[in-house]
Design a protein around this motif. Structure first.
Motif, PDB file in Angstrom:
ATOM      1  N   LEU A 320       0.856  -1.139  -0.008  1.00 51.82           N
ATOM      2  CA  LEU A 320      -0.086  -0.061   0.005  1.00 51.82           C
ATOM      3  C   LEU A 320       1.027   1.249  -0.031  1.00 51.82           C
ATOM      4  N   SER A 321       1.981   1.091   0.772  1.00 46.78           N
ATOM      5  CA  SER A 321       2.890   2.223   0.904  1.00 46.78           C
ATOM      6  C   SER A 321       3.769   2.280  -0.534  1.00 46.78           C
ATOM      7  N   TYR A 322       4.383   1.194  -0.835  1.00 42.80           N
ATOM      8  CA  TYR A 322       5.290   1.168  -2.019  1.00 42.80           C
ATOM      9  C   TYR A 322       4.504   1.449  -3.415  1.00 42.80           C
ATOM     10  N   PHE A 323       3.326   1.185  -3.604  1.00 41.15           N
ATOM     11  CA  PHE A 323       2.783   1.370  -4.973  1.00 41.15           C
ATOM     12  C   PHE A 323       2.126   3.122  -5.128  1.00 41.15           C
ATOM     13  N   THR A 324       1.936   3.332  -3.597  1.00 45.55           N
ATOM     14  CA  THR A 324       1.326   4.639  -3.720  1.00 45.55           C
ATOM     15  C   THR A 324       2.365   5.639  -3.883  1.00 45.55           C
ATOM     16  N   MET A 325       3.739   5.405  -3.872  1.00 41.51           N
ATOM     17  CA  MET A 325       4.587   6.311  -4.077  1.00 41.51           C
ATOM     18  C   MET A 325       4.700   6.765  -5.505  1.00 41.51           C
ATOM     19  N   MET A 326       4.066   6.051  -6.466  1.00 46.93           N
ATOM     20  CA  MET A 326       4.253   6.472  -7.817  1.00 46.93           C
ATOM     21  C   MET A 326       3.316   7.534  -8.021  1.00 46.93           C
ATOM     22  N   ASN A 327       2.328   7.866  -6.936  1.00 50.10           N
ATOM     23  CA  ASN A 327       1.401   9.039  -7.048  1.00 50.10           C
ATOM     24  C   ASN A 327       1.594   9.797  -5.742  1.00 50.10           C
ATOM     25  N   THR A 329       1.156  12.467  -4.431  1.00 45.07           N
ATOM     26  CA  THR A 329       0.055  13.482  -3.813  1.00 45.07           C
ATOM     27  C   THR A 329      -1.261  12.954  -3.704  1.00 45.07           C
ATOM     28  N   SER A 330      -1.535  11.848  -4.216  1.00 43.93           N
ATOM     29  CA  SER A 330      -3.058  11.173  -4.105  1.00 43.93           C
ATOM     30  C   SER A 330      -3.369  10.903  -2.796  1.00 43.93           C
ATOM     31  N   GLU A 331      -4.730  10.833  -2.801  1.00 43.06           N
ATOM     32  CA  GLU A 331      -5.346  10.622  -1.388  1.00 43.06           C
ATOM     33  C   GLU A 331      -5.228   9.263  -0.898  1.00 43.06           C
ATOM     34  N   MET A 332      -4.895   8.434  -1.857  1.00 42.67           N
ATOM     35  CA  MET A 332      -4.482   6.923  -1.355  1.00 42.67           C
ATOM     36  C   MET A 332      -3.288   6.997  -0.433  1.00 42.67           C
ATOM     37  N   ASN A 333      -1.924   7.765  -1.119  1.00 40.04           N
ATOM     38  CA  ASN A 333      -0.931   7.881  -0.401  1.00 40.04           C
ATOM     39  C   ASN A 333      -1.040   8.526   0.746  1.00 40.04           C
ATOM     40  N   ILE A 334      -1.963   9.512   1.115  1.00 42.82           N
ATOM     41  CA  ILE A 334      -2.381  10.060   2.312  1.00 42.82           C
ATOM     42  C   ILE A 334      -2.950   9.231   3.382  1.00 42.82           C
ATOM     43  N   PHE A 335      -3.752   8.261   2.738  1.00 46.03           N
ATOM     44  CA  PHE A 335      -4.260   7.564   3.651  1.00 46.03           C
ATOM     45  C   PHE A 335      -3.260   6.486   4.055  1.00 46.03           C
ATOM     46  N   ALA A 336      -2.418   5.835   3.355  1.00 42.84           N
ATOM     47  CA  ALA A 336      -1.187   5.018   3.679  1.00 42.84           C
ATOM     48  C   ALA A 336      -0.272   5.511   4.675  1.00 42.84           C
ATOM     49  N   SER A 337      -0.231   6.799   4.764  1.00 44.65           N
ATOM     50  CA  SER A 337       0.717   7.505   5.614  1.00 44.65           C
ATOM     51  C   SER A 337       0.165   7.597   7.215  1.00 44.65           C
TER      52      SER A 337
END
Length: 408
Positions: A320-327, A329-337
């Motif tokens: 979840l962390s690794y693949f959201t690195m590609m984007n 600034t996405s909401e998914m990356n914020i959720f993963a953090s």
């Protein structure tokens, strides 16, 4: 408190004395040192000059000696200008004295350039960098013959300035390779350290050491002591490995090589402190879960299956962390953090990229701490009843029943 320190001390000694721990640490250290010596090893095998040797033939002097300027340019080749026949060039390529050769020939109004290699099986066309360099050199030669003024030269050879812009309001900094590397290192450090908790508990149950521990101190002290003890050893091991990697990079790599791969400017003391904090919190999150599963089995061969759900949870958090690195600034990356199972692997790289505000870090850490307290409460209660279970592996239904019985 004295009992807690006793358990911590006992656990640390037990971990450090393990042959598997010593051997794995030595292997990792050796791999790190050898890894950073690979460029030197390759250079010693190939010789001092690791660049491909390129032979250039301009028999008709079409470039009027301008090809000599290629030797002063950073082309990635060791260039030699010579006057040889085609058969002599082929002989030098076949004998591997040169990796490739360029033969320049004048054919009516065209200039033909032959790019000669020993085996063209893997080469679909002439390398673009060679074409571009020779084109530029010939163009500059012809322009210089026209006797143009400085203004005229500027008009036909403008100095373009390229910049990368983004429509997102948040500005992303840093090197994505460095972020991924940091995330992978954190995952393996947290996962393998946490896994040792369940292994340690099950081993002690098998050797009946746990009976002595339970009669001399409380289950709560045992859980926290073992978790903290293994965590300290894991943290020290990680510091040793990272320290060895940094020293090896400075000692064995050529100056500037590391800076070309990683964005060193993004590695700050603040990032280092936060990374250690997330390692500790991430470790406690998974270690307490592993303490729970370790107490539900009585045989070492059952550890793998019992730890399966926790391992799957860790892998989900990592990806979840690794693949959201590609984007980023996405909401998914914020959720993963913010999500507890992925935050330890995600938030440090968001800080490195300049996307995480201090309030975001505080919220993420607060969520992790609350999660740890909840897991600790559940793990300790189940551990207290299940630790002396020497029967078959407990099912999820049995674990829930144990927890409810302990609650009453």
């Amino acid at each position: 408190m004295k009992d807690l320190f006793t358990v911590i001390k006992f656990t640390m000694k037990d971990m450090i004395k393990r042959r598997s721990f010593i051997i794995s640490t030595i292997i990792f250290l050796v791999m790190i040192v050898i890894g950073f010596n690979v460029p030197k090893i390759l250079k010693s095998i190939k010789g001092e000059d690791t660049g491909d040797r390129l032979l250039i033939i301009d028999e008709n002097n079409i470039f009027e000696g301008a090809l000599e300027n290629l030797k002063n340019l950073d082309t990635g080749y060791e260039i030699e200008i010579a006057s040889l026949t085609y058969d002599e060039v082929k002989e030098k390529i076949q004998s591997e004295e040169f990796e490739s050769a360029i033969v320049v020939e004048k054919q009516k109004e065209n200039i033909k350039i032959k790019y000669i290699v020993k085996d063209a099986t893997m080469l679909e066309e002439v390398p673009e960098d060679i074409i571009s360099t020779i084109n530029t050199l010939y163009t500059n030669l012809q322009i210089s013959k026209l006797g143009l003024t400085e203004e005229q030269l500027k008009s036909i050879t403008p100095n373009f300035e390229f910049s990368l812009e983004q429509t997102e309001e948040e500005k992303v900094n840093g090197n994505i390779f460095a972020m991924m590397l940091l995330s992978i290192v954190l995952f393996y450090a947290i996962y393998f350290c946490a896994y040792q908790v369940s292994s340690s508990i099950t081993t002690e149950k098998t050797s009946k050491i746990i009976e002595t521990l339970v009669t001399s101190t409380s289950p709560k002290t045992i859980v926290l002591g073992k978790t903290i003890g293994i965590g300290i050893v894991g943290l020290l091991q990680m510091i040793l490995l990272v320290g060895t990697a940094l020293i090896s990079a400075k000692t064995f790599l050529e100056q500037g090589t590391l800076e070309q791969i990683l964005d060193i400017s993004a590695i700050t003391p603040y990032l280092g402190i936060v990374t250690v904090i997330y390692f500790i919190l991430g470790y406690f999150t998974y270690a307490l879960l592993y303490a729970l599963t370790g107490s539900t089995v009585s045989k070492p061969e059952d550890i793998q299956s019992a730890n399966g759900p926790i391992a799957m949870l860790a892998v989900i958090g990592f990806y979840l962390s690794y693949f959201t690195m590609m984007n980023p600034t996405s909401e998914m990356n914020i959720f993963a953090s913010l999500f507890p199972i992925s935050a330890p692997f995600c938030m440090p790289f968001r800080i490195m990229m300049g996307l995480a505000k201090p309030i975001d870090v505080l919220i993420s850490i607060s969520i992790l701490i609350v999660t740890i307290l909840i897991i600790a409460k559940v793990a300790i209660k189940i551990y207290s009843n299940a630790i002396l279970n020497y029967g078959t592996k407990m099912s999820l239904k049995d674990i829930i029943k144990v927890y409810k019985d302990k609650n009453n």
